[in-house]
Design an enzyme around this catalytic site. Structure first.
Site, PDB file in Angstrom:
ATOM      1  N   TYR A 149       3.667 -30.357  12.779  1.00 52.01           N
ATOM      2  CA  TYR A 149       2.292 -30.746  12.797  1.00 52.01           C
ATOM      3  C   TYR A 149       1.481 -29.837  13.743  1.00 52.01           C
ATOM      4  CZ  TYR A 149      -1.996 -33.119  12.914  1.00 52.01           C
ATOM      5  OH  TYR A 149      -3.518 -33.786  12.901  1.00 52.01           O
ATOM      6  N   GLU A 151       2.364 -26.870  15.554  1.00 48.03           N
ATOM      7  CA  GLU A 151       2.714 -25.469  15.351  1.00 48.03           C
ATOM      8  C   GLU A 151       2.040 -25.345  13.801  1.00 48.03           C
ATOM      9  OE1 GLU A 151       3.249 -23.506  17.571  1.00 48.03           O
ATOM     10  OE2 GLU A 151       4.985 -24.169  18.841  1.00 48.03           O
ATOM     11  N   GLN A 213      -2.663 -47.035  30.857  1.00 46.11           N
ATOM     12  CA  GLN A 213      -3.079 -45.717  30.414  1.00 46.11           C
ATOM     13  C   GLN A 213      -4.134 -45.693  29.443  1.00 46.11           C
ATOM     14  OE1 GLN A 213      -0.613 -47.724  29.284  1.00 46.11           O
ATOM     15  NE2 GLN A 213       0.159 -47.064  27.154  1.00 46.11           N
ATOM     16  N   ARG A 279      -0.373 -40.072  30.054  1.00 45.73           N
ATOM     17  CA  ARG A 279      -1.280 -41.343  30.911  1.00 45.73           C
ATOM     18  C   ARG A 279      -2.543 -41.222  30.389  1.00 45.73           C
ATOM     19  NH1 ARG A 279       0.147 -44.936  33.170  1.00 45.73           N
ATOM     20  NH2 ARG A 279      -1.912 -45.125  34.162  1.00 45.73           N
TER      21      ARG A 279
HETATM   22  N1  LIG Z   1      -7.844 -38.847  12.138  1.00 43.07           N
HETATM   23  C1  LIG Z   1      -7.753 -38.350  13.242  1.00 43.07           C
HETATM   24  O1  LIG Z   1      -7.849 -38.954  14.326  1.00 43.07           O
HETATM   25  C2  LIG Z   1      -7.431 -36.822  13.031  1.00 43.07           C
HETATM   26  C3  LIG Z   1      -7.218 -36.156  14.738  1.00 43.07           C
HETATM   27  C4  LIG Z   1      -6.953 -34.900  14.685  1.00 43.07           C
HETATM   28  C5  LIG Z   1      -7.015 -34.191  13.432  1.00 43.07           C
HETATM   29  N2  LIG Z   1      -7.044 -34.611  12.262  1.00 43.07           N
HETATM   30  C6  LIG Z   1      -7.139 -33.810  10.966  1.00 43.07           C
HETATM   31  O2  LIG Z   1      -7.976 -34.151  10.091  1.00 43.07           O
HETATM   32  C7  LIG Z   1      -7.699 -34.198   8.773  1.00 43.07           C
HETATM   33  C8  LIG Z   1      -7.839 -35.588   7.916  1.00 43.07           C
HETATM   34  O3  LIG Z   1      -7.047 -36.651   8.784  1.00 43.07           O
HETATM   35  P1  LIG Z   1      -7.071 -37.902   8.178  1.00 43.07           P
HETATM   36  O4  LIG Z   1      -7.072 -38.794   9.505  1.00 43.07           O
HETATM   37  O5  LIG Z   1      -8.105 -38.443   7.215  1.00 43.07           O
HETATM   38  O6  LIG Z   1      -5.738 -38.114   7.669  1.00 43.07           O
HETATM   39  P2  LIG Z   1      -5.220 -38.808   6.145  1.00 43.07           P
HETATM   40  O7  LIG Z   1      -3.756 -38.796   6.083  1.00 43.07           O
HETATM   41  O8  LIG Z   1      -6.151 -39.920   5.898  1.00 43.07           O
HETATM   42  O9  LIG Z   1      -5.865 -37.775   5.259  1.00 43.07           O
HETATM   43  C9  LIG Z   1      -5.341 -36.469   4.876  1.00 43.07           C
HETATM   44  C10 LIG Z   1      -5.465 -36.331   3.469  1.00 43.07           C
HETATM   45  O10 LIG Z   1      -4.843 -35.143   2.945  1.00 43.07           O
HETATM   46  C11 LIG Z   1      -3.878 -35.503   1.868  1.00 43.07           C
HETATM   47  N3  LIG Z   1      -2.713 -34.414   1.628  1.00 43.07           N
HETATM   48  C12 LIG Z   1      -1.677 -34.206   2.555  1.00 43.07           C
HETATM   49  N4  LIG Z   1      -1.004 -33.293   2.004  1.00 43.07           N
HETATM   50  C13 LIG Z   1      -1.624 -32.744   1.104  1.00 43.07           C
HETATM   51  C14 LIG Z   1      -1.259 -31.446   0.265  1.00 43.07           C
HETATM   52  N5  LIG Z   1      -0.384 -30.772   0.470  1.00 43.07           N
HETATM   53  N6  LIG Z   1      -2.461 -31.136  -0.726  1.00 43.07           N
HETATM   54  C15 LIG Z   1      -3.332 -31.969  -1.056  1.00 43.07           C
HETATM   55  N7  LIG Z   1      -3.679 -33.015  -0.230  1.00 43.07           N
HETATM   56  C16 LIG Z   1      -2.803 -33.226   0.810  1.00 43.07           C
HETATM   57  C17 LIG Z   1      -3.396 -36.762   1.993  1.00 43.07           C
HETATM   58  O11 LIG Z   1      -3.097 -37.227   0.681  1.00 43.07           O
HETATM   59  C18 LIG Z   1      -4.708 -37.291   2.456  1.00 43.07           C
HETATM   60  O12 LIG Z   1      -5.612 -37.761   1.475  1.00 43.07           O
HETATM   61  C19 LIG Z   1      -5.941 -33.745   8.952  1.00 43.07           C
HETATM   62  O13 LIG Z   1      -6.076 -32.460   8.451  1.00 43.07           O
HETATM   63  C20 LIG Z   1      -5.730 -34.366  10.214  1.00 43.07           C
HETATM   64  O14 LIG Z   1      -4.752 -33.185  10.611  1.00 43.07           O
HETATM   65  C21 LIG Z   1      -7.202 -36.147  12.242  1.00 43.07           C
END
Ligand SMILES: NC(=O)c1ccc[n+]([C@@H]2O[C@H](COP(=O)([O-])OP(=O)(O)OC[C@H]3O[C@@H](n4cnc5c(N)ncnc54)[C@H](O)[C@@H]3O)[C@@H](O)[C@H]2O)c1
Length: 327
Positions: A149, A151, A213, A279
């Site tokens: 995730y 990297e 924390q 923390r």
């Molecule tokens: N929610 C948070 O606190 C948070 C924090 C940091 C970063 N993010 C980033 O925000 C984005 C959305 O996060 P979220 O919390 O809504 O997560 P989530 O898992 O609810 O949503 C991710 C969506 O992407 C889809 N998906 C996954 N792999 C896929 C692929 N190969 N092709 C097409 N669709 C695909 C999933 O089915 C899902 O609908 C992500 O990129 C996540 O890394 C979220």
């Protein structure tokens, strides 16, 4: 007054937690939305209420394969976000971040679209400075179990900035810190949803360590407001920019508030703190304040109220809170 221009917006990961709220917001603003998802962690339930709206279209597609559509803007959110989900198939997680970025950047280049990347605070890894400003390069273990995730997201940022420098693409890179709200997954191991579900089910609430924390969580509507403002900001502002809520509270405080708000009989069960548990985690949002005029406005109590109501509906009659309301 600025003239309204209806845009065609592609949201990858549009049926996930953040994606579904973003689709809703863009449609409320009058834009055409193409929601792309492979439903790995997203569900049709998250977008069911949007399906009959003529501004909305959904396509089942995996971002690791190229896509030929013609949007004006792309929000690239596709990627499982919680460790339980992204560690289930780590190779696919890296592919989703890296191949997904390559495909979406290629599409943006072809059709001259502006493109937003949902990056993460995890690019800072296990940081040795608090809070982390955007200029901090991070401390990530490249061979650990979180690397698929962390990297993957770091490489996606690299690709975005190389497309920006090499092809003059209009990019927007946001580093998202913990966000919560309705449509989070009930069992993905995140503290807010875990505590709420445990409280609603009347099960003991698991607190690791002594609960002193601290954490900070941003309510989803505040986060979506930041996404839209960033996308609409001048092309010269490309990020990376931290987005999150800097207000801190302790884990124990969170557990106690949730117990009080749900009227639950749950007790608190203390467990040993995992060795890599930070923390403190708090964003430095000075840059977002200054450039986007943005800061979170939803207080924890208010956001928790909405989230508890959502999980209560989802758990239905199994939750003691629903029984109290019925009885
Ligand atoms: N929610 C948070 O606190 C948070 C924090 C940091 C970063 N993010 C980033 O925000 C984005 C959305 O996060 P979220 O919390 O809504 O997560 P989530 O898992 O609810 O949503 C991710 C969506 O992407 C889809 N998906 C996954 N792999 C896929 C692929 N190969 N092709 C097409 N669709 C695909 C999933 O089915 C899902 O609908 C992500 O990129 C996540 O890394 C979220």
């Amino acid at each position: 007054m600025r003239e309204f221009k209806r845009k065609r917006v592609l949201v990858t990961g549009g049926s996930g937690f953040l994606g579904s709220h973003l689709c809703e917001r863009l449609m409320a603003d009058g834009h055409d939305v193409l929601c792309l998802d492979n439903f790995f962690t997203g569900t049709k339930d998250n977008i069911r209420h949007l399906l009959s709206n003529p501004l909305f279209e959904v396509i089942r597609h995996d971002v690791t394969f190229p896509l030929y559509v013609e949007p004006d803007e792309i929000y690239n959110l596709a990627c499982p976000a919680s460790p339980i989900h992204y560690q289930r198939d780590p190779v696919q997680t890296t592919k989703t971040s890296v191949h997904g970025a390559i495909n979406m950047l290629g599409l943006a280049k072809r059709v001259k679209a502006k493109i937003f990347q949902a990056s993460t605070s995890e690019v800072y890894g296990d940081p040795d400075i608090h809070p982390q400003p955007e200029g901090y390069w991070g401390r990530v273990n490249p061979v650990g179990i979180r690397a698929c995730y962390d990297e993957g997201k770091r490489c996606a940022e690299t690709l975005f900035f190389d497309y920006y420098r090499q092809h003059r693409l209009r990019i927007k890179v946001a580093r998202i810190f913990n966000t919560y709200g309705p449509r989070m997954h009930p069992n993905d191991g995140r503290v807010v949803s875990n505590f709420i579900v445990q409280a609603l089910m009347g099960e003991p609430i698991t607190v690791y360590g002594d609960g002193s924390q601290s954490r900070s969580f941003c309510y989803v509507s505040d986060m979506i407001e930041a996404f839209v403002r960033f996308m609409d900001a001048p092309d010269t502002f490309v990020g990376p920019v931290n987005l999150g809520n800097p207000v801190e509270f302790t884990i124990l405080e969170l557990a106690e508030r949730i117990i009080a708000m749900t009227g639950s009989r749950s007790t608190i069960r203390f467990k040993e703190l995992p060795s890599d548990d930070p923390r403190q985690r708090r964003p430095d949002i000075g840059l977002a304040r200054e450039t986007l005029g943005w800061e979170p406005t939803v207080a924890l109590e208010e956001g928790l109220g909405e989230t508890i109501a959502y999980f209560d509906r989802m758990l239905g009659s199994r939750s003691p809170m629903a029984l109290t309301q019925e009885g």
